[in-house]
Scaffold this active site. Structure first.
Site, mmCIF file in Angstrom:
data_model
loop_
_atom_site.group_PDB
_atom_site.id
_atom_site.type_symbol
_atom_site.label_atom_id
_atom_site.label_comp_id
_atom_site.label_asym_id
_atom_site.label_seq_id
_atom_site.Cartn_x
_atom_site.Cartn_y
_atom_site.Cartn_z
ATOM 1 N N CYS A 11 0.875 -1.174 0.000
ATOM 2 C CA CYS A 11 0.000 0.000 0.000
ATOM 3 C C CYS A 11 0.910 1.220 0.000
ATOM 4 O O CYS A 11 2.134 1.091 0.080
ATOM 5 C CB CYS A 11 -0.990 -0.010 1.157
ATOM 6 N N CYS A 85 -2.106 1.337 -4.201
ATOM 7 C CA CYS A 85 -0.868 1.981 -4.662
ATOM 8 C C CYS A 85 -0.833 2.107 -6.180
ATOM 9 O O CYS A 85 0.083 2.690 -6.740
ATOM 10 C CB CYS A 85 0.366 1.247 -4.151
ATOM 11 N N CYS A 89 3.466 -0.332 -8.239
ATOM 12 C CA CYS A 89 3.990 -1.671 -7.984
ATOM 13 C C CYS A 89 4.532 -2.238 -9.285
ATOM 14 O O CYS A 89 3.807 -2.338 -10.274
ATOM 15 C CB CYS A 89 2.890 -2.580 -7.436
#
Length: 137
Positions: A11, A85, A89
């Protein structure tokens, strides 16, 4: 990588959702799963409301420290679970990616964090049934 599945929870701040998810997975799956968590923009400390909410169910995350998301963490994980997020990532071939839509507990009191905690537990239980079936703690 070991022969047991590994999971990375990501996150933004690695201070709430991903910390609670990692703690739930460790608590429920024990040593059947390797657990990591990280954040794209880590906070200085874990959210106190998340710490309190997890303590209410007997899980201590008070000593955890938010970590920065690295390419190595992604490479070493079989399953990468993002929680708000977005595109930060890294996506690598051969990895399984899941996106769990969960409210951000940042700036909220424990009353607002409890349902997020409980939703994460349900998602983690489903994940365990999928990647590491067997007896839960």
């Amino acid at each position: 990588m070991s022969d047991k599945p590994s999971v990375l929870f990501v996150c933004v701040h690695n201070a709430g959702r991903s910390q609670m998810a990692a703690a739930w997975l460790t608590h429920l799956a024990g040593d059947r799963v390797e657990v990591r968590s990280a954040g794209s923009d880590p906070a200085g400390a874990v959210n106190p409301a998340a710490v309190e909410a997890m303590a209410e169910v007997g899980i201590d995350i008070s000593t955890r420290v938010p970590k920065v998301l690295t390419m190595d963490a992604v490479k070493e994980s079989d399953v990468c679970i993002t929680m708000g997020c977005g595109d930060t990532c890294p996506v690598l071939p051969g990895k399984r990616y899941l996106d769990w839509e969960l409210e951000d507990p940042a700036g909220r009191g424990v009353e607002a964090v409890r349902p997020i905690r409980d939703g994460i537990k349900t998602l983690v239980e489903g994940l365990i049934a999928d990647i590491a079936p067997g007896e839960t703690v």
